[in-house]
Design an enzyme around this catalytic site. Structure first.
Site, PDB file in Angstrom:
ATOM      1  N   HIS A 113       0.842  -1.203   0.000  1.00  0.00           N
ATOM      2  CA  HIS A 113       0.000   0.000   0.000  1.00  0.00           C
ATOM      3  C   HIS A 113       0.876   1.251   0.000  1.00  0.00           C
ATOM      4  O   HIS A 113       0.672   2.186   0.785  1.00  0.00           O
ATOM      5  CB  HIS A 113      -0.972  -0.022   1.184  1.00  0.00           C
ATOM      6  CG  HIS A 113      -2.013  -1.099   1.065  1.00  0.00           C
ATOM      7  ND1 HIS A 113      -3.154  -0.964   0.300  1.00  0.00           N
ATOM      8  CD2 HIS A 113      -2.054  -2.353   1.580  1.00  0.00           C
ATOM      9  CE1 HIS A 113      -3.856  -2.073   0.357  1.00  0.00           C
ATOM     10  NE2 HIS A 113      -3.213  -2.941   1.121  1.00  0.00           N
TER      11      HIS A 113
ATOM     12  N   TYR B 175       4.199  -4.380   9.959  1.00  0.00           N
ATOM     13  CA  TYR B 175       4.133  -2.937   9.743  1.00  0.00           C
ATOM     14  C   TYR B 175       5.361  -2.254  10.353  1.00  0.00           C
ATOM     15  O   TYR B 175       5.882  -1.273   9.807  1.00  0.00           O
ATOM     16  CB  TYR B 175       2.882  -2.345  10.390  1.00  0.00           C
ATOM     17  CG  TYR B 175       1.556  -2.748   9.791  1.00  0.00           C
ATOM     18  CD1 TYR B 175       1.466  -3.572   8.673  1.00  0.00           C
ATOM     19  CD2 TYR B 175       0.367  -2.318  10.358  1.00  0.00           C
ATOM     20  CE1 TYR B 175       0.234  -3.940   8.143  1.00  0.00           C
ATOM     21  CE2 TYR B 175      -0.864  -2.666   9.846  1.00  0.00           C
ATOM     22  CZ  TYR B 175      -0.926  -3.490   8.734  1.00  0.00           C
ATOM     23  OH  TYR B 175      -2.152  -3.843   8.236  1.00  0.00           O
TER      24      TYR B 175
END
Length: 327
Positions: free
Chosen positions: A52, A318
């Protein structure tokens, strides 16, 4: 320093150190996942996420519904709070054209600013399921894609993987037309959470985030500009609030709580939690997107994570990506 950022830095250092010490040994799973995404995107790309990578960030307010507190005592279900929302394309390719099929499913990450400088986040995608039930399975899928270039022998690694993993096959073959706007696209939280109200009653839920404007897609044959989604949303927000309804789909007995590949029946009860109203585009997009780290397991009282292994792996991965883009 924000506790989430501090945790990410510590995790990134631990995983990077572990990788260096291991050398020929197997890498920690979060680092291996990020490395696999980097390989597919030609990365790492400095300053960008491993997945993303391309996005646009806006802000506004979440106003809870009257019935939200009956499900959870979480503070953002008691009174309105500010939100910061990042919409994004899939993959780690920063220049991915917005209408490219590989840009889908798109992402919507929501940060709720809670009292006392606390935060809690929702991460969602424009698909109602995930292609893998475990991080190990997802890594195998990414590695199979990487091994299936144009010169690969038939059947390719990814063809073999999809033949033996029906959930992944369904995920990659489900039609996902290009949206007219991020504001006309529905998003889903594919991981489950346990909601507990002030009386101690608990329910498992998954999030649904539905556009008030309805879902609308580009016509067949449309040839939009490469960044049409990123460019269109700020213009739309400037013209008036962009709104989404946040819903909770409740699990019934027998529904799989810890498997994000499993779609719960559409007949399950759905409760409206509130409305997101977005009215401002964040200034300094590149810098602000780089520094924000969404954490779906940073949760207030009234919300607990399920035992979904994909959910448990999100923040460690992440954190590795955050450390990478900060270098």
């Amino acid at each position: 320093m924000n506790p989430t950022i501090r945790s990410a830095i510590v995790l990134a250092l631990v995983f990077n150190l572990s990788s260096a010490l291991a050398q020929e040994e197997q890498k920690p799973l979060p680092a291996a996942l990020v490395e696999a995404m980097n390989k597919l995107s030609g990365g790492p790309h400095q300053g960008f996420r491993a997945n993303h990578a391309k996005g646009v960030m806006v802000s506004g307010t979440f106003t809870p519904s009257a019935q939200a507190k009956a499900l959870s005592k979480a503070p953002h279900f008691l009174k309105p709070v500010p939100v910061t929302v990042r919409f994004s394309n899939a993959t780690g390719v920063p220049a991915m054209p917005d209408a490219d099929p590989h840009a889908r499913p798109h992402g919507m990450a929501i940060r709720f600013q809670l009292p006392g400088n606390a935060t809690t986040d929702i991460v969602s995608i424009s698909a109602n399921a995930f292609p893998a039930a475990t991080p190990e399975e997802f890594l195998s899928m990414l590695q199979a894609v990487a091994a299936s270039g144009p010169d690969a022998a038939k059947p390719t690694a990814i063809e073999k993987f999809l033949a033996s993993h029906p959930a992944a096959l369904k995920f990659v073959t489900t039609p996902r037309p290009a949206p007219e706007s991020f504001a006309t696209l529905a998003f889903h939280g594919v991981n489950a959470f346990k909601f507990t109200n002030a009386k101690g009653k608990s329910s498992y839920i998954r999030y649904q985030i539905l556009p008030v404007a309805g879902e609308h897609f580009l016509a067949d044959g449309a040839k939009p500009e490469p960044s049409y989604l990123m460019d269109e949303l700020p213009k739309r927000v400037a013209a008036g609030p962009v709104k989404f309804k946040v819903l909770a789909q409740l699990a019934n007995e027998g529904d799989k709580i810890n498997d994000p590949t499993s779609v719960w029946p559409a007949t399950n009860k759905v409760v409206e939690l509130g409305t997101i109203s977005l009215n401002k585009t964040i200034a300094n997009q590149a810098a602000e997107q780089k520094k924000i780290l969404y954490n779906p397991v940073s949760l207030p009282a009234g919300i607990d994570p399920s035992d979904d292994p994909i959910l448990a792996m999100r923040f460690p991965a992440y954190a590795v990506s955050y450390g990478q883009r900060g270098n």
